[in-house]
Scaffold this motif. Structure first.
Motif, PDB file in Angstrom:
ATOM      1  N   ARG A 158       1.740 -10.849  -2.052  1.00  0.00           N
ATOM      2  CA  ARG A 158       2.171 -10.593  -0.670  1.00  0.00           C
ATOM      3  C   ARG A 158       2.930  -9.283  -0.560  1.00  0.00           C
ATOM      4  NH1 ARG A 158       5.480 -14.092  -3.172  1.00  0.00           N
ATOM      5  NH2 ARG A 158       7.706 -14.107  -2.727  1.00  0.00           N
ATOM      6  N   HIS A 159       3.603  -8.870  -1.644  1.00  0.00           N
ATOM      7  CA  HIS A 159       4.279  -7.567  -1.606  1.00  0.00           C
ATOM      8  C   HIS A 159       3.259  -6.436  -1.667  1.00  0.00           C
ATOM      9  CE1 HIS A 159       7.295 -10.319  -3.635  1.00  0.00           C
ATOM     10  NE2 HIS A 159       7.797 -10.074  -2.441  1.00  0.00           N
ATOM     11  N   ILE A 160       2.270  -6.626  -2.503  1.00  0.00           N
ATOM     12  CA  ILE A 160       1.216  -5.619  -2.611  1.00  0.00           C
ATOM     13  C   ILE A 160       0.481  -5.512  -1.281  1.00  0.00           C
ATOM     14  CG2 ILE A 160      -1.005  -5.197  -3.767  1.00  0.00           C
ATOM     15  CD1 ILE A 160       0.430  -6.139  -6.355  1.00  0.00           C
ATOM     16  N   ALA A 161       0.328  -6.640  -0.600  1.00  0.00           N
ATOM     17  CA  ALA A 161      -0.318  -6.623   0.718  1.00  0.00           C
ATOM     18  C   ALA A 161       0.431  -5.716   1.689  1.00  0.00           C
ATOM     19  CB  ALA A 161      -0.397  -8.044   1.277  1.00  0.00           C
ATOM     20  N   VAL A 162       1.734  -5.852   1.762  1.00  0.00           N
ATOM     21  CA  VAL A 162       2.462  -5.045   2.758  1.00  0.00           C
ATOM     22  C   VAL A 162       2.514  -3.580   2.330  1.00  0.00           C
ATOM     23  CG1 VAL A 162       4.846  -5.340   1.937  1.00  0.00           C
ATOM     24  CG2 VAL A 162       4.385  -5.060   4.383  1.00  0.00           C
ATOM     25  N   LEU A 163       2.594  -3.326   1.037  1.00  0.00           N
ATOM     26  CA  LEU A 163       2.597  -1.927   0.587  1.00  0.00           C
ATOM     27  C   LEU A 163       1.254  -1.275   0.919  1.00  0.00           C
ATOM     28  CD1 LEU A 163       4.441  -2.446  -2.830  1.00  0.00           C
ATOM     29  CD2 LEU A 163       5.375  -1.406  -0.747  1.00  0.00           C
ATOM     30  N   ALA A 164       0.169  -2.033   0.793  1.00  0.00           N
ATOM     31  CA  ALA A 164      -1.147  -1.513   1.186  1.00  0.00           C
ATOM     32  C   ALA A 164      -1.210  -1.334   2.701  1.00  0.00           C
ATOM     33  CB  ALA A 164      -2.247  -2.461   0.711  1.00  0.00           C
TER      34      ALA A 164
ATOM     35  N   ALA B 207      -4.838  -7.516  -1.527  1.00  0.00           N
ATOM     36  CA  ALA B 207      -4.008  -8.730  -1.459  1.00  0.00           C
ATOM     37  C   ALA B 207      -4.760  -9.931  -2.044  1.00  0.00           C
ATOM     38  CB  ALA B 207      -3.601  -9.011  -0.019  1.00  0.00           C
ATOM     39  N   LEU B 208      -6.021 -10.089  -1.666  1.00  0.00           N
ATOM     40  CA  LEU B 208      -6.797 -11.210  -2.226  1.00  0.00           C
ATOM     41  C   LEU B 208      -7.035 -11.023  -3.719  1.00  0.00           C
ATOM     42  CD1 LEU B 208      -9.439 -11.990   0.557  1.00  0.00           C
ATOM     43  CD2 LEU B 208      -7.561 -13.458  -0.223  1.00  0.00           C
ATOM     44  N   ALA B 209      -7.300  -9.792  -4.111  1.00  0.00           N
ATOM     45  CA  ALA B 209      -7.509  -9.532  -5.541  1.00  0.00           C
ATOM     46  C   ALA B 209      -6.241  -9.845  -6.329  1.00  0.00           C
ATOM     47  CB  ALA B 209      -7.926  -8.079  -5.751  1.00  0.00           C
ATOM     48  N   ALA B 214      -3.136 -13.228  -9.921  1.00  0.00           N
ATOM     49  CA  ALA B 214      -1.860 -13.909 -10.171  1.00  0.00           C
ATOM     50  C   ALA B 214      -2.073 -15.378 -10.489  1.00  0.00           C
ATOM     51  CB  ALA B 214      -0.944 -13.756  -8.954  1.00  0.00           C
ATOM     52  N   ASN B 215      -3.233 -15.898 -10.140  1.00  0.00           N
ATOM     53  CA  ASN B 215      -3.510 -17.309 -10.387  1.00  0.00           C
ATOM     54  C   ASN B 215      -4.577 -17.515 -11.455  1.00  0.00           C
ATOM     55  OD1 ASN B 215      -1.783 -18.932  -8.419  1.00  0.00           O
ATOM     56  ND2 ASN B 215      -2.572 -17.273  -7.139  1.00  0.00           N
ATOM     57  N   GLY B 216      -4.764 -16.511 -12.297  1.00  0.00           N
ATOM     58  CA  GLY B 216      -5.582 -16.688 -13.490  1.00  0.00           C
ATOM     59  C   GLY B 216      -7.013 -16.212 -13.372  1.00  0.00           C
ATOM     60  N   ALA B 217      -7.383 -15.630 -12.233  1.00  0.00           N
ATOM     61  CA  ALA B 217      -8.760 -15.185 -12.061  1.00  0.00           C
ATOM     62  C   ALA B 217      -8.959 -13.783 -12.624  1.00  0.00           C
ATOM     63  CB  ALA B 217      -9.145 -15.201 -10.586  1.00  0.00           C
ATOM     64  N   GLU B 218     -10.209 -13.487 -12.915  1.00  0.00           N
ATOM     65  CA  GLU B 218     -10.625 -12.120 -13.208  1.00  0.00           C
ATOM     66  C   GLU B 218     -11.309 -11.604 -11.953  1.00  0.00           C
ATOM     67  OE1 GLU B 218     -14.023  -9.811 -15.868  1.00  0.00           O
ATOM     68  OE2 GLU B 218     -13.750 -11.971 -16.069  1.00  0.00           O
ATOM     69  N   VAL B 300      -1.870 -12.134   7.251  1.00  0.00           N
ATOM     70  CA  VAL B 300      -1.130 -13.346   6.890  1.00  0.00           C
ATOM     71  C   VAL B 300      -2.086 -14.538   6.809  1.00  0.00           C
ATOM     72  CG1 VAL B 300       0.714 -14.918   7.563  1.00  0.00           C
ATOM     73  CG2 VAL B 300       0.999 -12.445   7.866  1.00  0.00           C
ATOM     74  N   SER B 301      -3.060 -14.583   7.721  1.00  0.00           N
ATOM     75  CA  SER B 301      -4.055 -15.660   7.681  1.00  0.00           C
ATOM     76  C   SER B 301      -4.825 -15.634   6.367  1.00  0.00           C
ATOM     77  CB  SER B 301      -5.045 -15.500   8.839  1.00  0.00           C
ATOM     78  OG  SER B 301      -4.369 -15.376  10.062  1.00  0.00           O
ATOM     79  N   THR B 302      -5.176 -14.428   5.923  1.00  0.00           N
ATOM     80  CA  THR B 302      -5.913 -14.277   4.674  1.00  0.00           C
ATOM     81  C   THR B 302      -5.113 -14.812   3.497  1.00  0.00           C
ATOM     82  OG1 THR B 302      -6.993 -12.312   5.553  1.00  0.00           O
ATOM     83  CG2 THR B 302      -6.995 -12.562   3.171  1.00  0.00           C
ATOM     84  N   LEU B 303      -3.854 -14.370   3.424  1.00  0.00           N
ATOM     85  CA  LEU B 303      -3.017 -14.793   2.290  1.00  0.00           C
ATOM     86  C   LEU B 303      -2.760 -16.295   2.325  1.00  0.00           C
ATOM     87  CD1 LEU B 303      -0.437 -11.860   2.128  1.00  0.00           C
ATOM     88  CD2 LEU B 303      -1.934 -12.586   0.274  1.00  0.00           C
ATOM     89  N   VAL B 304      -2.478 -16.835   3.509  1.00  0.00           N
ATOM     90  CA  VAL B 304      -2.204 -18.272   3.611  1.00  0.00           C
ATOM     91  C   VAL B 304      -3.482 -19.064   3.292  1.00  0.00           C
ATOM     92  CG1 VAL B 304      -1.597 -20.144   5.202  1.00  0.00           C
ATOM     93  CG2 VAL B 304      -0.229 -18.041   5.147  1.00  0.00           C
ATOM     94  N   SER B 305      -4.629 -18.584   3.764  1.00  0.00           N
ATOM     95  CA  SER B 305      -5.896 -19.255   3.451  1.00  0.00           C
ATOM     96  C   SER B 305      -6.101 -19.335   1.940  1.00  0.00           C
ATOM     97  CB  SER B 305      -7.072 -18.497   4.078  1.00  0.00           C
ATOM     98  OG  SER B 305      -6.955 -18.486   5.480  1.00  0.00           O
TER      99      SER B 305
END
Lengths: 394, 394
Positions: A158-164, B207-209, B214-218, B300-305
């Motif tokens: 979420r921090h990277i999101a706002v910086l972007a 942000a999605l990347a 952060a949750n273990g994905a590549e 915010v919708s993207t991150l919360v989703s």
């Protein structure tokens, strides 16, 4: 050999590692900044939203024109999200508008598409809206110049999101301390090699490297030396070229072939017996200005030495929060050696803090099964079940 | 468009993502395994210690020969740690021995060097020792065949240490789910570009990347599409070649240019309005066998989703523990929309759970300042200060 308490040696190591904390920030691409700590405050270079825009798919209107509903308004055009020449609203008309698209000057409300019926160049508005409804004002999230994120912030998605969102491509983060690892011992061989009698697999190299990485360091090299001082000297000279701190294991004890002690003593290294178990024999040196921490070679001693002496400053240098010791009740009584601070391997369970196997510094499997170190002060010789003890999470 | 509860949509997504959990383990070098989850139980291939060895620098003796001290014993040689031809102990003699060196058959105790005086081929032993003292028996840490680490174990440095100590070079770990990200929107530009009117910086891609990583994905790709269906179709076709799951943002709402909806609807995608704020419009599809989650485009919708729908299964696929919701008291009263489950951005402070700014899904800075989402059930419209609420850590 001098004798030190754990606190004295930790203080000595902290002084040696102090230069880690004054390295300047490192500019990196935002896409690589996950988990890093900001080196400086970041103020927003822009307003967010960047411009007044629609919160809904619908129609941009002026609220004064829809005080009585239903009302038919002529539709002057479509404003999509995306680059476009700005248009101006005329009272008593409407623009079809998409979420995120600029609200034309003069319009002050958005009627959601669900509350409208379109026909033949006109839109029928079925609900009144107040001025400002579904309009996101420029700067309503953050104003240019506002502190966005403070120095030290650990960057999550979420921090990277706002910086972007404010248009930053790079950020200045705390540099990872660069760690070099050198293990020593004629008995050590690589995993996968055939073992001759007397040989064992080297686990300290990968263990120290993993410990360093887990605490925010960049591992620049992992090397292994026999008990030949010339070989160790060469590896050390290479290590200090790129590392901010060198960690060694083995060669610091009371044997006949203590390569680390033999090599570094003439260079002004300090070797001390620290009043702790495991991890008693400890050394420190500064080689070409680079601090070198010399841990003992037993696998558990090496790992515990890292936790107690290296971890705090490596984490701090990387901008990571300290690992806080917590308290827990002992599941069973224990005894400890007077005059030595003990770091016993244990697990937190429903019944309390349970020791895992004994204190032997070769019990590397037991260390793996532990999730805390029980920190027994040097002057304590016995503790009862249920007594609160300080435990250091691993 | 169908309407779903959060629970219904989460269940639907979980079914789509189920194949992530049946991927076979991935064999990787031990040096890269930090933080990964074991795909299978690991049993020790060897005894640890590998051979009977000395815990101290000192003298290997048979305890029966030193029951009366002081006693002088002839020193038959030196046993260093390292490869050597095995030797055999003779009663009434001693070998100088180093920590970790093999204890010769026949010897059963080590006298630490501190308790000895050496002179002219003999050693004076000043303290008695019992059989077994300072001798590490083969297998006393772990026996060959013993379960060393269970499937699912998250590998920390101490786990890597023991895996190295038993000679493993590679381990089988849960594969990282491969995530591709496609953001959509004609208004999006790269950070660093000059902005034309109506344009904004793309933050959803990074942000999605970052959320996925952060949750273990590549993250295998991050792409951006305009509102042109042909472009989106091409990017999607590329993404499904390498990804286990594709995440898209934008293009799923009620506007005229909903590229994701337009492209995927003919392919059997489901678009639903989920009774939640933010994040109401949601889509799912399966393209070439690969699940595609279509999130709305507000940052915010993207991150919360991601947090609500993608995070649980991505973490589980990577073998990471779930993020547990916790409870906290509200610092101030709040109101909520009936019929929609709200995920409000908030911080945990000394005075309780404090909302950060309002519910607007464009408030990306406020999202950055939050550290939890307050989970307000759909049937709740008001909560008092001090009431316990469920909070989801970010």
């Amino acid at each position: 050999m001098t004798t030190r308490t754990v606190e004295q040696h930790a203080q000595h190591v902290a002084e040696l590692l102090a230069p880690l904390h004054t390295r300047p920030g490192e500019e990196i691409p935002l896409g690589e900044a996950l988990g890093r700590a900001l080196a400086a405050d970041v103020h927003s270079p822009v307003d967010l939203p960047l411009f007044r825009n629609s919160q809904m798919d619908g129609y941009a209107v002026d609220a004064a024109s829809i005080t009585t509903v239903p009302v038919m308004l002529p539709v002057r055009g479509v404003i999509a999200a995306g680059p476009a020449e700005p248009v101006t609203h005329l009272p008593g008309t409407a623009y079809r508008i998409m979420t995120g698209a600029p609200v034309p000057p003069g319009a002050d409300a958005i009627v959601p598409v669900e509350d409208t019926v379109t026909s033949d160049g006109e839109v029928r508005i079925e609900k009144t809206r107040s001025a400002g409804e579904f309009v996101r004002e420029r700067g309503s999230d953050v104003r240019a110049g506002t502190l966005l994120l403070a120095a030290g912030s650990l960057l999550a998605a979420r921090h990277i999101a706002v910086l972007a969102a404010v248009g930053l491509q790079r950020v200045s983060v705390r540099p990872r301390p660069r760690v070099a690892v050198i293990t020593t011992g004629a008995e050590l061989v690589d995993a996968g090699s055939a073992l001759r009698p007397g040989q064992i697999y080297d686990s300290n190299g990968i263990a120290l490297a993993s410990s360093a990485r887990a605490n925010g360091a960049e591992v620049v090299s992992i090397a292994r030396s026999t008990d030949d001082p010339a070989e160790f000297r060469t590896l050390l000279a290479e290590a200090v070229l790129t590392a901010d701190v060198v960690l060694t294991s083995g060669g610091v004890s009371m044997g006949d072939f203590e390569v680390v002690k033999e090599t570094l003593s003439p260079l002004g290294a300090q070797f001390a017996h620290v009043a702790m178990q495991p991890g008693g024999p400890q050394g420190t040196a500064v080689v070409n200005g680079v601090p070198v921490l010399n841990f003992p070679g037993n696998p558990v001693s090496t790992l515990v030495s890292f936790e107690i002496f290296a971890r705090p400053d490596i984490r701090r240098a990387a901008g990571l929060p300290p690992t806080e010791a917590v308290e827990g009740p002992l599941a069973a009584p224990l005894t400890s050696v007077r005059g030595k601070r003990q770091f016993l391997r244990a697990r937190r369970t429903d019944t309390g803090v349970e020791l895992v196997a004994g204190p032997g510094s070769h019990l590397v499997a037991a260390m793996a099964w532990a999730d805390v170190l029980v920190d027994v002060p040097a002057d304590v010789t016995a503790l009862d079940a249920g007594q609160l003890v300080k435990v250091i999470p691993l």
